[in-house]
Design an enzyme around this catalytic site. Structure first.
Site, PDB file in Angstrom:
ATOM      1  N   ASP A  53       0.834  -1.197   0.000  1.00 38.70           N
ATOM      2  CA  ASP A  53       0.000   0.000   0.000  1.00 38.70           C
ATOM      3  C   ASP A  53       0.870   1.249   0.000  1.00 38.70           C
ATOM      4  O   ASP A  53       2.053   1.213   0.367  1.00 38.70           O
ATOM      5  CB  ASP A  53      -0.911   0.023   1.227  1.00 38.70           C
ATOM      6  N   ILE A  54       0.263   2.374  -0.353  1.00 44.64           N
ATOM      7  CA  ILE A  54       1.006   3.626  -0.447  1.00 44.64           C
ATOM      8  C   ILE A  54       1.637   4.032   0.880  1.00 44.64           C
ATOM      9  O   ILE A  54       2.709   4.632   0.920  1.00 44.64           O
ATOM     10  CB  ILE A  54       0.082   4.753  -0.991  1.00 44.64           C
TER      11      ILE A  54
END
Length: 234
Positions: free
Chosen positions: A101-102
């Site tokens: 994920d970011i």
């Protein structure tokens, strides 16, 4: 492999430019001019461009220490991607073996070897992933047993595979899972009434993130590391 794809991979030319070279007669297969981009090549075929024999480059394998704020994608209109950390030719051809994920940091693998990527990411191989996490609420002593029994996620028909949760302090733990469900670690803690505030991937299989790499740095995998990941049976 198609002829145009082979020439593009061997020369790093865009596919549109390869088609121009084919049309002009600059490409030969076994010393005969070939203009059909879709021609399927065999291992015995010898391809030349302007008389020079072409060879496919050796597969590349990288480990990257992903920082926060980058997306694990080759292209993104809103955010920088992990490819922006790499100073490599034709980096757009690289595949991301195990996305994060970011806001998750840690080990990301990149390669242009599709078969190796499949061995790393295919659910059938149950490759383990090791994470260090921090939570908003204190971790309770019953959690390791609950994770070992299999956490039931919302909107999933079956519980997760047994996972190994080791409590490091009241708010920090190390988690080893052998699946790759969407947002799995965050959802597992949410199912236990908690929330992940920090998440860092330390390892995939037996391959540990190189501690000498700062966030945003990368290096080539050694041949031993490449073989280790593809041959280990999780």
């Amino acid at each position: 492999m198609r002829l145009d794809k082979f020439v593009a991979h061997a020369t790093h030319l865009p596919r549109s430019e390869v088609r121009k070279r084919l049309k002009s007669g600059a490409v030969t297969v076994n010393d005969t001019k070939e203009k059909q981009a879709a021609r399927q090549l065999t291992f015995e075929d010898i391809v030349r461009l302007h008389g020079e024999i072409l060879h496919l480059p050796e597969p590349r394998y990288f480990m990257l220490h992903k920082p926060q704020g980058l997306v694990c994608s080759n292209h993104d209109g809103e955010h920088p991607t992990v490819l922006d950390c790499l100073n490599e030719p034709n980096k757009e051809a690289l595949q991301i073996a195990g996305r994060l994920d970011i806001d998750t940091t840690g080990l990301v693998l990149l390669t242009d070897d599709g078969q190796w990527n499949h061995q790393i990411t295919s659910p059938a191989h149950h490759k383990t992933k090791t994470y260090r996490l921090r939570t908003a609420e204190a971790l309770t002593p019953d959690l390791p047993a609950r994770f070992a029994a299999g956490i039931q996620l919302k909107d999933e028909s079956r519980p997760c595979r047994p996972a190994q949760l080791t409590l490091l302090d009241d708010y920090t733990a190390r988690l080893i899972i052998s699946e790759g469900k969407y947002h799995q670690v965050k959802r597992m803690l949410a199912a236990c009434g908690n929330r992940v505030t920090e998440l860092h991937r330390e390892a995939i299989g037996e391959l540990q993130l190189d501690t000498s790499l700062n966030a945003g740095q990368y290096r080539h995998l050694t041949s031993t590391e490449v073989k280790q990941l593809s041959s280990s049976n999780e």
